[in-house]
Scaffold this active site. Structure first.
Site, short mmCIF file in Angstrom:
data_model
loop_
_atom_site.label_atom_id
_atom_site.label_comp_id
_atom_site.label_asym_id
_atom_site.label_seq_id
_atom_site.Cartn_x
_atom_site.Cartn_y
_atom_site.Cartn_z
N TYR A 109 4.94 27.42 -15.07
CA TYR A 109 4.27 28.18 -15.12
C TYR A 109 4.56 29.71 -16.51
CZ TYR A 109 1.78 26.10 -11.60
OH TYR A 109 0.82 25.45 -11.13
N ALA A 232 28.03 11.64 -11.25
CA ALA A 232 29.06 11.41 -10.43
C ALA A 232 30.30 10.17 -10.53
CB ALA A 232 28.54 10.43 -9.16
N ALA A 235 34.03 14.05 -16.33
CA ALA A 235 33.34 15.16 -17.12
C ALA A 235 34.61 14.94 -17.79
CB ALA A 235 33.68 17.17 -16.69
N GLY A 261 24.59 21.28 -13.01
CA GLY A 261 25.23 21.54 -14.05
C GLY A 261 24.97 23.32 -14.50
N ASP A 262 24.36 24.40 -14.19
CA ASP A 262 25.05 25.23 -14.34
C ASP A 262 26.22 26.50 -13.64
OD1 ASP A 262 22.01 25.72 -16.20
OD2 ASP A 262 21.19 26.02 -14.55
#
Length: 335
Positions: A109, A232, A235, A261-262
């Site tokens: 919202y 998993a 990277a 991710g953050d």
């Protein structure tokens, strides 16, 4: 102290206290959530002078956001409080045990929120201008650019400004609902103007039409580093000069993936700012993500400094033998 500024929207978050469908919930927990402010909290935990720039409404949700960020050591002097527009809100509906194939879902919202009214004029705020001038890092994401034309113009203005030695990072943070009726090629153009780009491999397929490393690097030739997060598995950091670093993900008993991710971004970016190489920076990202994966909510606490150093300095064999459960890092013997 190195300074980081994260720019974007933070919303109030409501979620059922019990893991029940929303229509059956009698109690809702109130928290906050936002990709950029999550990164700001993570950077503060990593020892940086961290700030969040955004807009909130003059309401209880906005006050809660400011108070909570401040409690985590994040500066909020660059936040504008809108007297008329409301703070954005989202409702997180937990996954149901009766539906093992269904994950958690989110209801947003945010249309007409205070944050959606950000624009280039935000940069004229003296407090914001001072923060950006002193920053070693400015962190942006694809979410902000999609909120409104003004937010897109703000993102473009930050990316176009002279660097003066600072880095700009850009986390793609693909949100299909936000880009449904927009030209997604803009997302690639914005990302390509950053110094560091982070993208999940699953996101790359939707945002850029490919998951191939070579093709992604071709589509984003200008950033100094492109980081591809393969959930998993690993990277990967692809440098503009052709260098490549890959670090396997830690073995983790995942409780909830939201916010990981953050947390990874905060860990990785803090490593870069502290002058670490790509391997060490990727490890910091994995550790921060693992801490969040093993808790409910958008972020998990890091290990104490001594334990964190030991984990980051582990041999490749010890790293590969490390298992994370309940926020605890355990290395199997024999590694």
């Amino acid at each position: 102290m190195l300074s980081a500024v994260c720019v974007g929207e933070t919303m109030a978050m409501l979620t059922p206290v019990q893991a029940v469908p929303l229509h059956q919930a009698t109690e809702l927990h109130c928290g906050i959530g936002g990709a950029e402010s999550n990164v700001a909290i993570g950077l503060a935990a990593m020892g940086l002078d961290s700030h969040w720039v955004g807009r909130v409404g003059r309401d209880g949700f906005g006050t809660r956001i400011l108070n909570e960020l401040s409690s985590h050591g994040v500066g909020v002097t660059g936040v504008e409080v809108d007297p008329a527009l409301p703070t954005g809100l989202y409702v997180k509906v937990p996954a149901q045990s009766s539906d093992p194939d269904g994950g958690s879902s989110v209801l947003y919202y945010r249309q007409g929120s205070a944050a959606s009214a950000m624009g280039p004029g935000t940069l004229a705020n003296p407090a914001v201008a001072e923060l950006l001038e002193q920053a070693s890092l400015i962190h942006l994401s694809g979410i902000t650019a999609a909120l409104s034309p003004g937010c897109r113009d703000l993102t473009e203005a930050i990316l176009a400004a002279p660097r003066h030695g600072r880095l700009i990072s850009f986390d793609v943070n693909w949100r299909p609902a936000l880009w449904a009726n927009q030209d997604r090629s803009l997302l690639r153009q914005l990302a390509n103007r950053a110094d560091v780009v982070l993208v999940g491999k699953d996101e790359a397929e939707h945002a850029f039409g490919t998951t191939d490393e070579t093709e992604l690097r071709r589509l984003l030739p200008d950033p100094a580093v492109l980081v591809i997060k393969n959930e998993a598995i690993s990277a990967i950091a692809l440098a503009r000069d052709g260098g490549r670093a890959e670090v396997p993900a830690l073995s983790v008993d995942v409780l909830e993936p939201v916010g990981a991710g953050d947390s990874f971004a905060a860990g990785y970016l803090s490593g870069m700012l502290f002058g670490l190489d790509q391997k060490a920076s990727l490890r910091r990202g994995h550790v921060a993500a693992a801490c969040t994966l093993t808790v409910h909510g958008d972020r998990g606490p890091l290990p104490e400094a001594r334990e964190l150093s030991a984990i980051l300095d582990a041999s490749d064999a010890q790293w590969g033998a490390t298992h994370v459960t309940g926020g605890q890092f355990n290395t199997r013997t024999g590694a």
